[in-house]
Write a protein that holds these residues in place. Sequence first.
Motif, PDB file in Angstrom:
ATOM      1  N   TYR A 122      32.492  33.895 -28.672  1.00 30.58           N
ATOM      2  CA  TYR A 122      31.465  33.415 -27.647  1.00 30.58           C
ATOM      3  C   TYR A 122      30.675  32.509 -28.246  1.00 30.58           C
ATOM      4  CZ  TYR A 122      33.244  37.769 -25.424  1.00 30.58           C
ATOM      5  OH  TYR A 122      34.044  38.798 -24.880  1.00 30.58           O
ATOM      6  N   VAL A 144      29.086  28.353 -21.092  1.00 28.02           N
ATOM      7  CA  VAL A 144      28.864  29.869 -20.490  1.00 28.02           C
ATOM      8  C   VAL A 144      27.583  30.299 -20.621  1.00 28.02           C
ATOM      9  CG1 VAL A 144      29.950  31.824 -20.157  1.00 28.02           C
ATOM     10  CG2 VAL A 144      31.397  29.935 -21.006  1.00 28.02           C
ATOM     11  N   SER A 145      26.930  30.086 -19.806  1.00 26.13           N
ATOM     12  CA  SER A 145      25.201  30.450 -19.941  1.00 26.13           C
ATOM     13  C   SER A 145      24.968  31.909 -20.224  1.00 26.13           C
ATOM     14  CB  SER A 145      24.505  30.098 -18.806  1.00 26.13           C
ATOM     15  OG  SER A 145      24.849  30.683 -17.442  1.00 26.13           O
ATOM     16  N   ARG A 146      25.856  32.799 -19.561  1.00 27.72           N
ATOM     17  CA  ARG A 146      25.920  34.106 -19.744  1.00 27.72           C
ATOM     18  C   ARG A 146      26.189  34.459 -21.297  1.00 27.72           C
ATOM     19  NH1 ARG A 146      30.643  33.452 -16.921  1.00 27.72           N
ATOM     20  NH2 ARG A 146      32.291  34.200 -17.687  1.00 27.72           N
ATOM     21  N   ASN A 147      26.988  33.863 -22.018  1.00 31.04           N
ATOM     22  CA  ASN A 147      27.288  34.238 -23.304  1.00 31.04           C
ATOM     23  C   ASN A 147      26.534  33.028 -24.435  1.00 31.04           C
ATOM     24  OD1 ASN A 147      29.101  36.256 -22.736  1.00 31.04           O
ATOM     25  ND2 ASN A 147      30.885  34.643 -22.590  1.00 31.04           N
ATOM     26  N   SER A 148      25.621  32.526 -23.751  1.00 28.03           N
ATOM     27  CA  SER A 148      24.828  31.337 -24.535  1.00 28.03           C
ATOM     28  C   SER A 148      25.799  30.278 -25.313  1.00 28.03           C
ATOM     29  CB  SER A 148      23.888  32.199 -25.460  1.00 28.03           C
ATOM     30  OG  SER A 148      22.951  33.186 -24.990  1.00 28.03           O
ATOM     31  N   THR A 178      19.149  31.390 -17.370  1.00 27.72           N
ATOM     32  CA  THR A 178      20.349  32.006 -16.918  1.00 27.72           C
ATOM     33  C   THR A 178      20.179  32.698 -15.342  1.00 27.72           C
ATOM     34  OG1 THR A 178      19.994  34.014 -17.838  1.00 27.72           O
ATOM     35  CG2 THR A 178      21.302  32.522 -19.228  1.00 27.72           C
ATOM     36  N   GLY A 179      21.135  32.956 -14.551  1.00 26.64           N
ATOM     37  CA  GLY A 179      21.081  33.751 -13.518  1.00 26.64           C
ATOM     38  C   GLY A 179      20.111  32.913 -12.313  1.00 26.64           C
ATOM     39  N   GLN A 182      17.617  29.962 -13.384  1.00 21.81           N
ATOM     40  CA  GLN A 182      18.070  28.534 -13.863  1.00 21.81           C
ATOM     41  C   GLN A 182      17.814  27.554 -12.772  1.00 21.81           C
ATOM     42  OE1 GLN A 182      22.227  28.387 -14.669  1.00 21.81           O
ATOM     43  NE2 GLN A 182      22.069  26.114 -15.236  1.00 21.81           N
ATOM     44  N   GLN A 187      26.080  24.763 -14.341  1.00 19.11           N
ATOM     45  CA  GLN A 187      26.228  26.206 -13.852  1.00 19.11           C
ATOM     46  C   GLN A 187      27.188  27.017 -14.629  1.00 19.11           C
ATOM     47  OE1 GLN A 187      27.092  26.717  -9.350  1.00 19.11           O
ATOM     48  NE2 GLN A 187      27.165  24.270  -9.228  1.00 19.11           N
ATOM     49  N   ASP A 188      27.144  28.206 -14.607  1.00 14.67           N
ATOM     50  CA  ASP A 188      27.915  29.094 -15.544  1.00 14.67           C
ATOM     51  C   ASP A 188      29.337  28.733 -15.374  1.00 14.67           C
ATOM     52  OD1 ASP A 188      28.308  31.314 -17.330  1.00 14.67           O
ATOM     53  OD2 ASP A 188      28.738  32.552 -15.834  1.00 14.67           O
ATOM     54  N   ASN A 189      29.973  28.468 -16.334  1.00 13.84           N
ATOM     55  CA  ASN A 189      31.463  28.320 -16.694  1.00 13.84           C
ATOM     56  C   ASN A 189      31.818  27.006 -15.866  1.00 13.84           C
ATOM     57  OD1 ASN A 189      33.586  29.350 -17.979  1.00 13.84           O
ATOM     58  ND2 ASN A 189      34.551  30.307 -16.171  1.00 13.84           N
TER      59      ASN A 189
END
Length: 390
Positions: A122, A144-148, A178-179, A182, A187-189
């Motif tokens: 990650y 991937v913002s959820r995984n930084s 995140t979420g 933001q 955007q995430d991914n």
Amino acid sequence: MSKSVKTLVLALAVTLLSFLAACSLPQVSAQQRTFLDLSLEFLGEYKLPKLKFKDTTVGGLSALAYDRKSDRFYALSDDQSVYAPARFYTLKLSLGNRGIQKVEVENVTFLKGQDGQTFPKYTIDPEGIALSPQRTLFISSEGVSRNSIPPSIQEFDLQTGRLRQKFSIPQRYIPDATGDKQQRGVQDNLGFEALTLNPTGSTPASGEPIRLFTATESALVQDRDPIQLDERGNPKPLIIKSRLLHYLISDRSPIILSEHLYQLSLAPPGAQYHGLVELLAIDQGGHFLSVERSFGIFGVNIRIFQIATGAATDTSRIVSLKGELRAVEPVKKKLLLDLKELGISLDNLEGMAKGPTLPDGSQSLVLVSDDNFSDRQITQFLLFRLKSGR
């Protein structure tokens, strides 16, 4: 002959010549002046069996680059160092006028940081790949913002996989949170999925500089238009506004030359996802192929477009692309092929590269799918003949 008669004869002659010229020369439309005369002919499909290679799971193939010198393809796995360290594979494809006869995995190269160590879990999300004339690989990380994992573009040594340099990414692409918090960034991914280089190029000392192009898979958070509902309370279709970045690579640090608005076509009915997943530069005049992918209740839909950036507005100074953009000229697009016309089941096609010359002398084009390391999906290769009428 009087002066008035001479004038009349001359006018008639000019009119006649203009008429003859109009009859003899074909009329060229604005679209013909903008786009190249290209078409795609489908030649066949190949499904790579599930396999292991040197203690790695061969899968997640999200991008392709062709090495004409060795007649090999480099296939990037989008593994975030989960199933094995981040890596790319060397593939030998046996191509013919009737399709792909065989795909062989010959080698695997692990990506490494400047310390020579592979990437921990990650810390990278490899999605796009491009081979340079200097025998290096440019690789984009989606973000991937959820995984930084931030969006990135990095250059690696082809032989060792070791990191050589990192690109500077504009702040507007970097997530600020995140979420729901933001307000800025990819955007995430949904970051730098697509990556390509101009067909020719080197360092300025030896010729034309390298030009690298990448694009976001979907809109930046600050570019998303709010969802609007129709009279039945259903969401209205939205045009997704991606940004296409143009870098110049020389002996110094890469610099951004321009940025353009890429508007995705409306998603097919029932699509739950729609994004820009690949770019391929086909000349130095701003012509590319792009791949838009959708999936939803009716399965996967893939469309290949020809795009032209020549007249597009530079959007690098525009903070937000929300709303109606009357003063912004987007990248021009022309549908080249909707793959649903092939009559075959499509998987998660993400990678595209021009390959070797086919036995009949024509240009090959290869697409590959990312199986997401899932038993329910496949690694699918599609072979096309790229034909030009000019």
